[in-house]
Design a protein around this motif. Structure first.
Motif, PDB file in Angstrom:
ATOM      1  N   LEU A 171      25.496 -45.583 -25.863  1.00  0.00           N
ATOM      2  CA  LEU A 171      26.074 -45.631 -24.514  1.00  0.00           C
ATOM      3  C   LEU A 171      25.065 -46.149 -23.491  1.00  0.00           C
ATOM      4  O   LEU A 171      25.397 -46.968 -22.635  1.00  0.00           O
ATOM      5  N   PHE A 172      23.821 -45.676 -23.599  1.00  0.00           N
ATOM      6  CA  PHE A 172      22.791 -46.134 -22.663  1.00  0.00           C
ATOM      7  C   PHE A 172      22.455 -47.604 -22.890  1.00  0.00           C
ATOM      8  O   PHE A 172      22.266 -48.353 -21.940  1.00  0.00           O
ATOM      9  N   GLU A 176      25.053 -49.787 -21.380  1.00  0.00           N
ATOM     10  CA  GLU A 176      24.921 -49.827 -19.918  1.00  0.00           C
ATOM     11  C   GLU A 176      23.807 -50.787 -19.507  1.00  0.00           C
ATOM     12  O   GLU A 176      23.964 -51.575 -18.572  1.00  0.00           O
ATOM     13  N   ARG A 203      22.596 -38.691 -16.958  1.00  0.00           N
ATOM     14  CA  ARG A 203      23.932 -38.855 -17.516  1.00  0.00           C
ATOM     15  C   ARG A 203      24.342 -37.663 -18.385  1.00  0.00           C
ATOM     16  O   ARG A 203      25.521 -37.472 -18.649  1.00  0.00           O
ATOM     17  N   GLU A 246      29.329 -48.846 -17.864  1.00  0.00           N
ATOM     18  CA  GLU A 246      29.083 -47.429 -18.142  1.00  0.00           C
ATOM     19  C   GLU A 246      30.217 -46.902 -19.021  1.00  0.00           C
ATOM     20  O   GLU A 246      31.374 -46.891 -18.610  1.00  0.00           O
ATOM     21  N   VAL A 247      29.873 -46.523 -20.227  1.00  0.00           N
ATOM     22  CA  VAL A 247      30.861 -45.994 -21.173  1.00  0.00           C
ATOM     23  C   VAL A 247      30.566 -44.512 -21.347  1.00  0.00           C
ATOM     24  O   VAL A 247      29.428 -44.138 -21.622  1.00  0.00           O
ATOM     25  N   ASP A 248      31.574 -43.659 -21.162  1.00  0.00           N
ATOM     26  CA  ASP A 248      31.306 -42.233 -21.367  1.00  0.00           C
ATOM     27  C   ASP A 248      31.574 -41.861 -22.825  1.00  0.00           C
ATOM     28  O   ASP A 248      32.193 -42.619 -23.576  1.00  0.00           O
ATOM     29  N   ILE A 298      24.576 -41.342 -27.826  1.00  0.00           N
ATOM     30  CA  ILE A 298      23.931 -41.428 -26.515  1.00  0.00           C
ATOM     31  C   ILE A 298      23.087 -42.697 -26.418  1.00  0.00           C
ATOM     32  O   ILE A 298      23.118 -43.403 -25.409  1.00  0.00           O
ATOM     33  N   GLU A 299      22.360 -43.008 -27.488  1.00  0.00           N
ATOM     34  CA  GLU A 299      21.572 -44.250 -27.496  1.00  0.00           C
ATOM     35  C   GLU A 299      22.486 -45.459 -27.312  1.00  0.00           C
ATOM     36  O   GLU A 299      22.174 -46.384 -26.560  1.00  0.00           O
ATOM     37  N   ALA A 308      35.611 -37.750 -19.705  1.00  0.00           N
ATOM     38  CA  ALA A 308      34.698 -36.602 -19.681  1.00  0.00           C
ATOM     39  C   ALA A 308      33.356 -37.002 -20.273  1.00  0.00           C
ATOM     40  O   ALA A 308      33.278 -37.915 -21.085  1.00  0.00           O
ATOM     41  N   GLY A 309      32.320 -36.318 -19.849  1.00  0.00           N
ATOM     42  CA  GLY A 309      30.981 -36.589 -20.368  1.00  0.00           C
ATOM     43  C   GLY A 309      30.204 -35.301 -20.531  1.00  0.00           C
ATOM     44  O   GLY A 309      30.692 -34.212 -20.198  1.00  0.00           O
ATOM     45  N   ARG A 336      14.098 -35.455 -33.317  1.00  0.00           N
ATOM     46  CA  ARG A 336      15.061 -36.559 -33.203  1.00  0.00           C
ATOM     47  C   ARG A 336      15.587 -36.674 -31.783  1.00  0.00           C
ATOM     48  O   ARG A 336      15.801 -37.766 -31.268  1.00  0.00           O
ATOM     49  N   LYS A 372      22.828 -40.658 -31.689  1.00  0.00           N
ATOM     50  CA  LYS A 372      23.003 -42.114 -31.766  1.00  0.00           C
ATOM     51  C   LYS A 372      24.064 -42.576 -30.768  1.00  0.00           C
ATOM     52  O   LYS A 372      23.970 -43.673 -30.219  1.00  0.00           O
ATOM     53  N   VAL A 412      15.819 -44.207 -25.051  1.00  0.00           N
ATOM     54  CA  VAL A 412      16.763 -44.438 -23.957  1.00  0.00           C
ATOM     55  C   VAL A 412      16.035 -44.671 -22.633  1.00  0.00           C
ATOM     56  O   VAL A 412      16.463 -45.468 -21.814  1.00  0.00           O
TER      57      VAL A 412
END
Lengths: 77, 194
Positions: free
Chosen positions: A43-44, A47, B60, A53-55, A40-41, B95-96, B45, A38, B53
């Motif tokens: 953050l994208f 954006e 990324r 852009e949030v890491d 990752i969803e 960081a990522g 999932r 969630k 996305v």
């Protein structure tokens, strides 16, 4: 986007990803059922919707809606 | 007798009785274990999140070398990255996921893990060598919401989920039930100085 528009957009993305309505500004993303996928969803979506852009590290640093809104607004200026 | 509903079928982790496992971490001679992390990854999932996305997502999260992997493997790489995040105590600001590079070779054995940026500083400070892998995969016998019913819930996605730009994952072993991978990572102290 104005600062208030950014804050509204962040709140909308937050609600969509977490599936919550009118979440408290102070509650933690992970407390509200958020997990890595969630995140990752979120953050994208931020954006795409706000152009910021949030890491993943920033989400851990600003885990509540209020903190995230402030951070994203500061980055979108 | 234990009810089967919602209970996990024992995973064949060690090739013997299916109930126990010994995780042998690749270690440098004399290197002590600094930390370990595990992550249970739900393939479906992961694929659904990737679909939501859209096609930009791998850039990324994955390094160029990782992006060449097949869809199910990409999901496992993500799970291993999550394990590393647990070892280091969370991603530092700046960081990522791309700063954790997992070797795509090694099959089910241990794959070397390379850290970049802020995370590389953590590795240097701890003189850490990292490796990770996938211990086992398994499925739930029954989902609580489908117990006593021959049908999956109406919203269950019976198709093999697709990852944008990467095609379909293998279908779940049972419609509506998760294909799970148990991912791990471990950090050991290097004998040689950095």
């Amino acid at each position: 986007m104005t600062e208030s528009e950014v804050q509204v957009a962040v709140a909308e993305v937050w609600a969509e990803v977490l599936g919550v309505e009118g979440a408290s500004d102070a509650r933690d993303f992970f407390e509200l059922g958020g997990d890595s996928l969630k995140a990752i969803e979120l953050l994208f979506a931020l954006e795409q919707r706000v152009g910021v852009e949030v890491d993943a590290g920033q989400l851990l640093e600003h885990p509540s809606l209020g903190e995230l809104q402030d951070y994203v607004a500061s980055q979108s200026r | 007798m234990m009810p089967s509903t919602g209970h996990r079928r024992p995973l064949p982790l060690d090739g013997t009785d299916g109930y126990a496992t010994v995780l042998t971490v690749p270690r440098t001679p004399g290197g002590r274990l600094l930390g370990a992390g595990v992550d249970l990854l739900d393939q479906q999932r992961f694929a659904l999140a990737a679909r939501r996305v859209g096609p930009a997502w791998p850039h990324r999260i994955f390094d160029e070398t990782e992006r060449a992997a097949e869809p199910a493997e990409l999901a496992r790489l993500f799970g291993i990255k999550e394990c590393v995040i647990k070892i280091v105590g969370g991603l530092p600001v700046g960081a990522g996921y791309r700063d954790i590079v997992v070797a795509t070779t090694g099959g089910d054995g241990a794959r070397p893990i390379r850290l970049r940026g802020e995370l590389a500083r953590w590795a240097r400070d701890h003189r850490a060598v990292l490796a990770g892998g996938v211990l086992a995969g398994g499925v739930l016998e029954e989902c609580p919401d489908t117990a006593g019913s021959a049908q999956a819930p109406p919203n269950a996605d019976r198709r093999a989920p697709e990852i944008p730009g990467h095609g379909a994952l293998h279908p779940c072993p049972s419609p509506g039930l998760p294909a799970l991978d148990l991912c791990w990572a471990a950090a050991t102290e290097a004998e040689v100085d950095w």
